[in-house]
Scaffold this motif. Structure first.
Motif, short mmCIF file in Angstrom:
data_model
loop_
_atom_site.label_atom_id
_atom_site.label_comp_id
_atom_site.label_asym_id
_atom_site.label_seq_id
_atom_site.Cartn_x
_atom_site.Cartn_y
_atom_site.Cartn_z
N ARG A 264 41.17 34.94 3.53
CA ARG A 264 40.15 35.04 2.48
C ARG A 264 38.75 35.15 3.11
N LEU A 265 37.87 35.79 2.35
CA LEU A 265 36.47 35.83 2.75
C LEU A 265 35.62 35.69 1.50
N PHE A 266 34.73 34.69 1.49
CA PHE A 266 33.90 34.36 0.33
C PHE A 266 34.77 34.13 -0.91
N ASN A 267 35.91 33.52 -0.71
CA ASN A 267 36.92 33.38 -1.76
C ASN A 267 37.70 32.09 -1.50
N ASN A 268 37.07 30.96 -1.80
CA ASN A 268 37.67 29.68 -1.46
C ASN A 268 38.96 29.40 -2.23
N PRO A 269 39.87 28.65 -1.63
CA PRO A 269 41.05 28.18 -2.36
C PRO A 269 40.61 27.46 -3.64
N GLU A 270 41.29 27.77 -4.76
CA GLU A 270 40.79 27.35 -6.05
C GLU A 270 41.78 26.50 -6.83
N ILE A 271 41.27 25.39 -7.35
CA ILE A 271 41.99 24.57 -8.32
C ILE A 271 41.37 24.86 -9.68
N VAL A 272 42.18 25.30 -10.63
CA VAL A 272 41.68 25.67 -11.95
C VAL A 272 42.02 24.58 -12.96
N THR A 273 41.06 24.23 -13.79
CA THR A 273 41.31 23.34 -14.91
C THR A 273 40.97 24.08 -16.20
N ILE A 274 41.90 24.07 -17.14
CA ILE A 274 41.70 24.68 -18.45
C ILE A 274 41.64 23.56 -19.48
N VAL A 275 40.53 23.48 -20.21
CA VAL A 275 40.37 22.49 -21.27
C VAL A 275 40.54 23.21 -22.61
N LEU A 276 41.55 22.81 -23.38
CA LEU A 276 41.80 23.44 -24.67
C LEU A 276 40.99 22.73 -25.75
N ARG A 277 40.34 23.54 -26.58
CA ARG A 277 39.57 23.01 -27.70
C ARG A 277 39.98 23.71 -28.99
N ARG A 278 39.95 22.95 -30.07
CA ARG A 278 40.22 23.52 -31.38
C ARG A 278 38.91 24.08 -31.93
N ALA A 279 38.94 25.35 -32.33
CA ALA A 279 37.75 26.00 -32.85
C ALA A 279 37.90 26.29 -34.33
N GLU A 280 36.77 26.44 -35.01
CA GLU A 280 36.79 26.88 -36.40
C GLU A 280 37.24 28.33 -36.44
N ALA A 281 37.90 28.71 -37.53
CA ALA A 281 38.39 30.08 -37.67
C ALA A 281 37.23 31.06 -37.52
N GLY A 282 37.45 32.11 -36.73
CA GLY A 282 36.44 33.13 -36.53
C GLY A 282 35.48 32.86 -35.40
N ARG A 283 35.53 31.67 -34.84
CA ARG A 283 34.64 31.34 -33.72
C ARG A 283 35.21 31.83 -32.41
N ARG A 284 34.43 32.49 -31.61
CA ARG A 284 34.89 33.02 -30.32
C ARG A 284 34.94 31.89 -29.30
N GLY A 285 36.00 31.85 -28.50
CA GLY A 285 36.19 30.76 -27.55
C GLY A 285 35.27 30.86 -26.36
N GLU A 286 34.96 29.71 -25.80
CA GLU A 286 34.13 29.67 -24.61
C GLU A 286 34.93 30.10 -23.39
N GLY A 287 34.20 30.45 -22.35
CA GLY A 287 34.84 30.70 -21.06
C GLY A 287 35.44 32.06 -20.91
N GLU A 288 35.21 32.98 -21.84
CA GLU A 288 35.85 34.27 -21.76
C GLU A 288 35.13 35.18 -20.79
N ALA A 289 35.90 36.08 -20.21
CA ALA A 289 35.33 37.11 -19.34
C ALA A 289 36.10 38.38 -19.56
N GLU A 290 35.42 39.48 -19.67
CA GLU A 290 36.10 40.77 -19.86
C GLU A 290 36.40 41.40 -18.51
#
Length: 290
Positions: A264-290
């Motif tokens: 790897r270069l400029f790409n550290n070993p990664e531990i990922v944590t996903i926190v699930l949240r309940r959203a109101e209908a129609g609300r876009r979730g946080e943390g998105e990336a296209e």
């Protein structure tokens, strides 16, 4: 005088080369040895209230790597993330992995939270799945082999499913067949090693997919992202982060280890944590990336 000038130029050149070598060595060491933690908060209207705040730690593509004596640094980082469950999304081992170290890691992970595993391509290639299954049985790790379990929390339930890597048996069910058999009306999380879901299975009836395989593109540059894919191609599309793909979202871990001699270069070993949240209908979730 000319000899002195020439000597000085050579000395400066050697010092510059030495400094460059040290900087490159330091960058490589940091990129391959220093663990980083990434946390995403994802909101879903369909998430049952009892699972609001659920913390999933995802570990992917370890490839038998060890971080500190008996993986002490990795275990400490996982515990610091306060997981409610731990997802191992494939390539835990490869041909020359030290299974004793893997066993020690699993023994500590299951003390922290329930652990669920799906296979990657390297477990099949290296034929380490048979001894791994024995370790899983002894340590209480749940191996999801094209199947699902129901998780219950605060009186509500969701479905956690896992698919085998395509390197497995030729006659095994396809991911769309596994997903189609999941209970209707439930919130569904799918674990699968490869990061090809958007291209091959865009209509899966699931809410969230966790995967790895891409190693973050191996080399990462600011503003560009990962440079390499597993087939030698440049600028892979789904190499790290969170992606919105139709009805579901996908988290791609950069992983922890290396394979095939690629560092790897400029790409550290990664531990990922996903926190699930309940959203109101129609609300876009946080943390998105296209």
């Amino acid at each position: 005088m000319r000899k002195n000038r020439s000597h000085n130029r050579k000395s400066r050149t050697l010092r510059a080369l030495l400094l460059l070598t040290l900087l490159c060595g330091g960058a490589l060491a940091d990129s391959n040895l220093r663990l980083v933690s990434t946390e995403y908060t994802l909101s879903f209207p369909a998430l049952p209230p009892g699972f609001d705040g659920l913390r999933i730690v995802q570990l992917s593509d370890l490839h038998g790597a060890v971080f500190g004596k008996n993986n002490r640094r990795l275990i400490g980082a996982v515990r610091s993330a306060r997981p409610d469950l731990i997802a191992l999304t494939g390539d835990l081992t490869e041909r020359y992995s030290d299974l004793h170290q893997v066993d020690l890691l699993l023994a500590e992970l299951v003390k922290t939270a329930p652990v669920y595993y799906v296979s990657g391509n390297h477990e099949w290639q290296s034929k380490t799945l048979t001894p791994l299954r024995e370790l899983f049985a002894r340590r209480g790790v749940v191996y999801l082999r094209n199947e699902a379990v129901t998780l219950v929390r605060n009186g509500d339930s969701i479905v956690l499913a896992g698919v085998e890597d395509p390197n497995g048996w030729a006659d095994q069910p396809k991911p769309d067949q596994v997903a189609a058999a999941l209970p209707a009306g439930s919130f569904r999380v799918l674990l699968g090693h490869r990061n090809y879901w958007a291209e091959e299975y865009p209509a899966l009836p699931v809410d969230l997919i966790l995967c790895g395989h891409a190693h973050g593109g191996v080399i990462r540059l600011p503003g560009v992202g990962g440079l390499l894919d597993h087939h030698g191609g440049l600028l892979p599309r789904y190499e790290a982060g969170v992606y919105a793909c139709g009805r579901w979202r996908m988290v791609v871990s950069r992983g922890l280890g290396n394979t095939g001699g690629l560092l790897r270069l400029f790409n550290n070993p990664e531990i990922v944590t996903i926190v699930l949240r309940r959203a109101e209908a129609g609300r876009r979730g946080e943390g998105e990336a296209e």
